[in-house]
Design an enzyme around this catalytic site. Structure first.
Site, PDB file in Angstrom:
ATOM      1  N   ASP A  24      24.549  40.218  39.808  1.00  0.00           N
ATOM      2  CA  ASP A  24      25.778  40.561  40.507  1.00  0.00           C
ATOM      3  C   ASP A  24      25.583  40.552  42.017  1.00  0.00           C
ATOM      4  O   ASP A  24      24.473  40.752  42.519  1.00  0.00           O
ATOM      5  CB  ASP A  24      26.249  41.948  40.056  1.00  0.00           C
ATOM      6  CG  ASP A  24      27.661  42.258  40.509  1.00  0.00           C
ATOM      7  OD1 ASP A  24      28.463  41.313  40.642  1.00  0.00           O
ATOM      8  OD2 ASP A  24      27.962  43.444  40.738  1.00  0.00           O
ATOM      9  N   GLU A  71      35.022  37.902  30.362  1.00  0.00           N
ATOM     10  CA  GLU A  71      36.023  38.435  31.285  1.00  0.00           C
ATOM     11  C   GLU A  71      36.154  37.588  32.563  1.00  0.00           C
ATOM     12  O   GLU A  71      37.135  37.713  33.296  1.00  0.00           O
ATOM     13  CB  GLU A  71      35.691  39.879  31.672  1.00  0.00           C
ATOM     14  CG  GLU A  71      35.935  40.899  30.568  1.00  0.00           C
ATOM     15  CD  GLU A  71      34.882  40.835  29.464  1.00  0.00           C
ATOM     16  OE1 GLU A  71      33.711  40.536  29.768  1.00  0.00           O
ATOM     17  OE2 GLU A  71      35.234  41.067  28.296  1.00  0.00           O
ATOM     18  N   ASN A  72      35.163  36.738  32.830  1.00  0.00           N
ATOM     19  CA  ASN A  72      35.205  35.932  34.050  1.00  0.00           C
ATOM     20  C   ASN A  72      36.324  34.898  34.053  1.00  0.00           C
ATOM     21  O   ASN A  72      36.663  34.337  35.105  1.00  0.00           O
ATOM     22  CB  ASN A  72      33.865  35.224  34.280  1.00  0.00           C
ATOM     23  CG  ASN A  72      32.773  36.151  34.774  1.00  0.00           C
ATOM     24  OD1 ASN A  72      31.584  35.873  34.619  1.00  0.00           O
ATOM     25  ND2 ASN A  72      33.147  37.280  35.371  1.00  0.00           N
ATOM     26  N   ARG A  75      39.139  35.281  36.640  1.00  0.00           N
ATOM     27  CA  ARG A  75      39.001  34.923  38.051  1.00  0.00           C
ATOM     28  C   ARG A  75      39.902  33.730  38.389  1.00  0.00           C
ATOM     29  O   ARG A  75      40.499  33.125  37.510  1.00  0.00           O
ATOM     30  CB  ARG A  75      37.538  34.629  38.378  1.00  0.00           C
ATOM     31  CG  ARG A  75      36.628  35.843  38.202  1.00  0.00           C
ATOM     32  CD  ARG A  75      35.237  35.593  38.702  1.00  0.00           C
ATOM     33  NE  ARG A  75      34.401  36.783  38.561  1.00  0.00           N
ATOM     34  CZ  ARG A  75      33.147  36.869  39.008  1.00  0.00           C
ATOM     35  NH1 ARG A  75      32.575  35.835  39.630  1.00  0.00           N
ATOM     36  NH2 ARG A  75      32.461  37.997  38.833  1.00  0.00           N
ATOM     37  N   ARG A 198      27.356  49.798  36.366  1.00  0.00           N
ATOM     38  CA  ARG A 198      28.020  49.648  35.075  1.00  0.00           C
ATOM     39  C   ARG A 198      27.379  48.474  34.337  1.00  0.00           C
ATOM     40  O   ARG A 198      26.754  47.605  34.951  1.00  0.00           O
ATOM     41  CB  ARG A 198      29.521  49.420  35.244  1.00  0.00           C
ATOM     42  CG  ARG A 198      29.906  48.260  36.131  1.00  0.00           C
ATOM     43  CD  ARG A 198      31.429  48.093  36.224  1.00  0.00           C
ATOM     44  NE  ARG A 198      31.801  47.029  37.137  1.00  0.00           N
ATOM     45  CZ  ARG A 198      32.050  47.191  38.437  1.00  0.00           C
ATOM     46  NH1 ARG A 198      31.943  48.405  38.979  1.00  0.00           N
ATOM     47  NH2 ARG A 198      32.388  46.170  39.204  1.00  0.00           N
ATOM     48  N   SER A 200      29.059  46.268  32.348  1.00  0.00           N
ATOM     49  CA  SER A 200      29.962  45.114  32.298  1.00  0.00           C
ATOM     50  C   SER A 200      29.864  44.335  30.987  1.00  0.00           C
ATOM     51  O   SER A 200      29.848  43.104  30.979  1.00  0.00           O
ATOM     52  CB  SER A 200      29.719  44.186  33.496  1.00  0.00           C
ATOM     53  OG  SER A 200      30.157  44.800  34.687  1.00  0.00           O
TER      54      SER A 200
END
Length: 251
Positions: A24, A71-72, A75, A198, A200
């Protein structure tokens, strides 16, 4: 960055076999320098290769990296398109070098929505490196921990329906056999770079008893020596896996 070689500062008694990393901070690293987010992802490639080399030097046997999450997809289309194309090119251009290091590449993730060209490169990398044994690189693309557990539950339910499994046989060990990479050991050390604290949705099942470290360093600035520092800190932690032992202080 260089190929694996022994350094005096490499910890050799840390005990961590499987290290998982949430890479990240690429976008924030780039924006802080007045660069587009995509430049941060490009800088992250060198960091990844250096960390793989450092993991080999330290005797880590499995390295799982979070390259693209389920989840990306939320974007911007531009960033998603870049990340898909970039993942494809990294695998294509780096696989021969990784193969020469003895790296075995495996892929974890969902096939749905994943670009066909990316899947093709992942499968080719798996085929090319399947005989290697120095370290396993678990490349997680279009991966989500909840998605993995849901997929495992679906396959298990189907096997119950087919009569292959009795409900009374279901236990954690059996469920684990339905995960994407059932032959890999559980995560020992879970690292997240970039300062966020987190998980993620990364390797939820496999990291149940992992030791967690949240590092303020953005991924493009993370290197093998940062990894070694984390491994050294890991070696000082006591892992009891739910057990406990009385330690009575001397008086």
């Amino acid at each position: 960055m260089g190929e694996p070689r022994r350094h005096r500062e490499v910890p050799n008694d840390h005990g961590a076999k499987h290290v998982a990393i949430v890479m990240d901070g690429n976008g924030r690293w780039a924006n802080a320098r007045g660069l587009p987010r995509t430049d941060g992802h490009k800088a992250g490639e060198s960091a990844l290769m250096d960390v793989i080399a450092g993991a080999i030097e330290a005797g880590v046997t499995v390295l799982s990296v979070y390259a693209f999450s389920t989840e990306n997809w939320k974007r911007s289309p531009r960033e998603v398109s870049f990340l898909m194309g970039y993942s494809r090119e990294v695998i294509r251009t780096r696989r021969d070098e990784l193969d020469s290091w003895g790296v075995k590449i495996v892929w974890s993730g969902r096939q749905a929505r994943l670009w066909g060209s990316v899947l093709k490169e992942l499968k080719e990398a798996e085929r090319l490196t399947r005989g290697n044994s120095t370290i396993v690189l678990n490349f997680c693309v279009n991966y989500g921990g909840r998605a993995e557990i849901a997929d495992a539950a679906t396959e298990l339910a189907l096997d119950v329906q087919r009569g292959k499994i009795r409900p009374s046989q279901i236990d954690p060990d059996l469920i684990g056999q339905y995960m994407y990479q059932p032959d890999l050991p559980d995560v020992d050390l879970f690292i997240r770079t970039g300062g966020e604290q987190r998980t993620s949705n990364f390797l939820l099942w496999e990291s149940s008893y992992a030791e967690y470290m949240f590092v303020d360093v953005a991924w493009p600035d993370f290197d093998r020596r940062t990894l070694w520092e984390c491994l050294a800190r890991y070696s000082t932690r006591e892992r009891r896996f739910g057990g406990a032992q009385d330690v009575v202080a001397d008086r």
